[in-house]
Motif scaffolding. Structure first.
Motif, mmCIF file in Angstrom:
data_model
loop_
_atom_site.group_PDB
_atom_site.id
_atom_site.type_symbol
_atom_site.label_atom_id
_atom_site.label_comp_id
_atom_site.label_asym_id
_atom_site.label_seq_id
_atom_site.Cartn_x
_atom_site.Cartn_y
_atom_site.Cartn_z
ATOM 1 N N ASP A 32 40.173 37.998 43.451
ATOM 2 C CA ASP A 32 39.755 36.712 42.906
ATOM 3 C C ASP A 32 38.341 36.809 42.358
ATOM 4 O OD1 ASP A 32 42.171 35.649 43.745
ATOM 5 O OD2 ASP A 32 41.368 34.888 45.622
ATOM 6 N N VAL A 33 38.135 36.207 41.191
ATOM 7 C CA VAL A 33 36.828 36.211 40.537
ATOM 8 C C VAL A 33 36.584 34.811 39.985
ATOM 9 C CG1 VAL A 33 35.420 37.199 38.686
ATOM 10 C CG2 VAL A 33 37.099 38.630 39.874
ATOM 11 N N ARG A 34 35.377 34.287 40.222
ATOM 12 C CA ARG A 34 34.969 32.994 39.666
ATOM 13 C C ARG A 34 33.801 33.258 38.721
ATOM 14 N NH1 ARG A 34 35.218 27.537 40.922
ATOM 15 N NH2 ARG A 34 36.426 27.977 42.780
ATOM 16 N N ILE A 35 33.868 32.676 37.518
ATOM 17 C CA ILE A 35 32.778 32.818 36.565
ATOM 18 C C ILE A 35 32.325 31.440 36.091
ATOM 19 C CG2 ILE A 35 33.505 35.110 35.808
ATOM 20 C CD1 ILE A 35 34.589 33.762 33.245
ATOM 21 N N THR A 36 31.035 31.325 35.782
ATOM 22 C CA THR A 36 30.456 30.085 35.290
ATOM 23 C C THR A 36 29.473 30.407 34.178
ATOM 24 O OG1 THR A 36 30.633 29.105 37.500
ATOM 25 C CG2 THR A 36 29.148 28.023 35.952
ATOM 26 N N LEU A 40 31.463 24.969 31.922
ATOM 27 C CA LEU A 40 32.541 25.905 31.616
ATOM 28 C C LEU A 40 32.630 26.892 32.759
ATOM 29 C CD1 LEU A 40 34.734 27.206 29.882
ATOM 30 C CD2 LEU A 40 32.941 28.438 28.658
ATOM 31 N N GLU A 41 33.761 26.857 33.455
ATOM 32 C CA GLU A 41 33.975 27.805 34.538
ATOM 33 C C GLU A 41 35.454 28.141 34.628
ATOM 34 O OE1 GLU A 41 32.163 25.668 37.778
ATOM 35 O OE2 GLU A 41 34.076 24.841 38.404
ATOM 36 N N ALA A 42 35.710 29.297 35.200
ATOM 37 C CA ALA A 42 37.089 29.748 35.360
ATOM 38 C C ALA A 42 37.233 30.503 36.670
ATOM 39 C CB ALA A 42 37.501 30.638 34.195
ATOM 40 N N VAL A 43 38.400 30.364 37.256
ATOM 41 C CA VAL A 43 38.769 31.110 38.454
ATOM 42 C C VAL A 43 39.918 32.021 38.051
ATOM 43 C CG1 VAL A 43 39.685 30.962 40.791
ATOM 44 C CG2 VAL A 43 38.091 29.221 39.971
ATOM 45 N N TYR A 44 39.754 33.302 38.312
ATOM 46 C CA TYR A 44 40.766 34.299 37.975
ATOM 47 C C TYR A 44 41.365 34.882 39.248
ATOM 48 C CZ TYR A 44 39.037 34.673 33.152
ATOM 49 O OH TYR A 44 38.676 34.426 31.857
ATOM 50 N N HIS A 45 42.674 35.122 39.199
ATOM 51 C CA HIS A 45 43.391 35.884 40.218
ATOM 52 C C HIS A 45 43.940 37.096 39.468
ATOM 53 C CE1 HIS A 45 42.956 32.307 42.605
ATOM 54 N NE2 HIS A 45 43.556 31.624 41.657
ATOM 55 N N LEU A 46 43.348 38.260 39.710
ATOM 56 C CA LEU A 46 43.651 39.469 38.954
ATOM 57 C C LEU A 46 44.543 40.413 39.750
ATOM 58 C CD1 LEU A 46 39.983 40.221 37.826
ATOM 59 C CD2 LEU A 46 41.744 39.070 36.479
ATOM 60 N N ARG A 47 45.496 41.025 39.064
ATOM 61 C CA ARG A 47 46.307 42.075 39.676
ATOM 62 C C ARG A 47 46.768 43.026 38.591
ATOM 63 N NH1 ARG A 47 51.516 41.539 38.468
ATOM 64 N NH2 ARG A 47 52.305 39.480 38.003
ATOM 65 N N SER A 82 38.048 25.124 33.784
ATOM 66 C CA SER A 82 37.516 23.761 33.798
ATOM 67 C C SER A 82 36.367 23.689 32.803
ATOM 68 C CB SER A 82 36.976 23.378 35.177
ATOM 69 O OG SER A 82 38.009 23.338 36.122
ATOM 70 N N ALA A 83 36.396 22.672 31.955
ATOM 71 C CA ALA A 83 35.308 22.489 30.992
ATOM 72 C C ALA A 83 35.075 21.004 30.753
ATOM 73 C CB ALA A 83 35.640 23.184 29.675
ATOM 74 N N ARG A 84 33.804 20.663 30.582
ATOM 75 C CA ARG A 84 33.398 19.336 30.109
ATOM 76 C C ARG A 84 32.581 19.588 28.859
ATOM 77 N NH1 ARG A 84 31.369 18.521 34.999
ATOM 78 N NH2 ARG A 84 29.295 18.230 34.149
ATOM 79 N N LEU A 85 32.944 18.919 27.769
ATOM 80 C CA LEU A 85 32.279 19.182 26.509
ATOM 81 C C LEU A 85 32.238 17.934 25.650
ATOM 82 C CD1 LEU A 85 34.843 19.632 24.249
ATOM 83 C CD2 LEU A 85 35.148 21.537 25.803
ATOM 84 N N ILE A 118 37.418 44.764 31.313
ATOM 85 C CA ILE A 118 37.941 43.587 30.615
ATOM 86 C C ILE A 118 36.836 42.541 30.618
ATOM 87 C CG2 ILE A 118 40.363 44.049 31.115
ATOM 88 C CD1 ILE A 118 40.206 42.130 33.482
ATOM 89 N N ASP A 119 36.823 41.650 29.628
ATOM 90 C CA ASP A 119 35.780 40.632 29.538
ATOM 91 C C ASP A 119 36.359 39.266 29.910
ATOM 92 O OD1 ASP A 119 33.665 38.935 28.991
ATOM 93 O OD2 ASP A 119 33.100 39.989 27.157
ATOM 94 N N LEU A 120 36.084 38.856 31.134
ATOM 95 C CA LEU A 120 36.613 37.583 31.629
ATOM 96 C C LEU A 120 35.920 36.391 30.979
ATOM 97 C CD1 LEU A 120 36.951 38.486 35.419
ATOM 98 C CD2 LEU A 120 38.670 38.663 33.599
ATOM 99 N N GLY A 121 34.656 36.534 30.611
ATOM 100 C CA GLY A 121 33.926 35.445 29.959
ATOM 101 C C GLY A 121 34.493 35.128 28.589
ATOM 102 N N GLU A 122 34.715 36.149 27.781
ATOM 103 C CA GLU A 122 35.271 35.940 26.445
ATOM 104 C C GLU A 122 36.687 35.370 26.545
ATOM 105 O OE1 GLU A 122 35.726 35.783 22.292
ATOM 106 O OE2 GLU A 122 34.016 35.669 23.637
ATOM 107 N N ALA A 123 37.469 35.828 27.510
ATOM 108 C CA ALA A 123 38.823 35.290 27.702
ATOM 109 C C ALA A 123 38.758 33.807 28.049
ATOM 110 C CB ALA A 123 39.562 36.072 28.784
ATOM 111 N N ALA A 124 37.789 33.408 28.881
ATOM 112 C CA ALA A 124 37.627 31.988 29.226
ATOM 113 C C ALA A 124 37.208 31.183 28.006
ATOM 114 C CB ALA A 124 36.606 31.835 30.350
#
Length: 175
Positions: A21-25, A46-53, A66-69, A121-127
């Motif tokens: 699990d990875v959380r990015i903000t 802007l944040e995302a929670v990833y479950h990677l396998r 999750s994003a507020r914009l 892999i780039d989780l930020g760009e994917a988000a």
């Protein structure tokens, strides 16, 4: 890795046999840069929670964004707050080589596909891309219809095909 506004490289060797699990903000500067890139007035969160396998084809990332914009109305430019809560499924696969490597077969219910090169892999760009796909492409404020009417633009109902063909029906009836 490319030079992007919101980069969160994640090494493939950090993904074990199970799920990780990875959380990015995104920080304030990253959100401002993404706002410019996507033509938004602001991104407040802007944040995302990833479950990677890992799987046979690459890495599967399931999670939640999750994003507020704030978008701008396409007619008036008025600020329009928006909230995005989106579950996602992404498959990261190695970039195909030019030597005619086999294509990756995906069924309709499969994940979105993102290519990567090297050992990250780039989780930020994917988000960021996931957020962009969820944006309203033509946001309109409550004042939009009034402003368009004042400018002489007809509504879809006024300019619809039934109005345009009404005279043709009368002409055909006379023959």
């Amino acid at each position: 890795m490319t030079d992007v506004e919101f980069s969160r490289p994640h090494r493939l060797d950090q993904i074990g046999a199970g799920e990780s699990d990875v959380r990015i903000t995104a920080d304030e500067g990253e959100r401002a840069a993404l706002s410019t890139r996507f033509g938004l007035k602001a991104i407040e969160k802007l944040e995302a929670v990833y479950h990677l396998r890992r799987d046979a084809q690459g890495v599967v990332a399931r999670g939640h964004l999750s994003a507020r914009l704030t978008q701008a109305c396409v007619v008036t430019g008025d600020p329009l707050p928006a909230k995005i809560e989106q579950d996602f499924a992404i498959r990261f696969v190695p970039e195909p080589t030019t030597t005619g490597e086999d294509e990756v077969e995906l069924t309709e219910d499969e994940c979105d596909t993102v290519f990567y090169a090297g050992g990250m892999i780039d989780l930020g760009e994917a988000a960021a891309e996931t957020m962009a796909l969820e944006l309203d492409p033509y946001p309109r404020s409550p004042r939009a219809a009034e402003v368009l009417r004042e400018a002489g633009v007809k509504s879809e109902e006024e300019a619809g095909p039934t109005k345009a063909l009404a005279g043709l029906k009368d002409l055909l009836a006379k023959k």
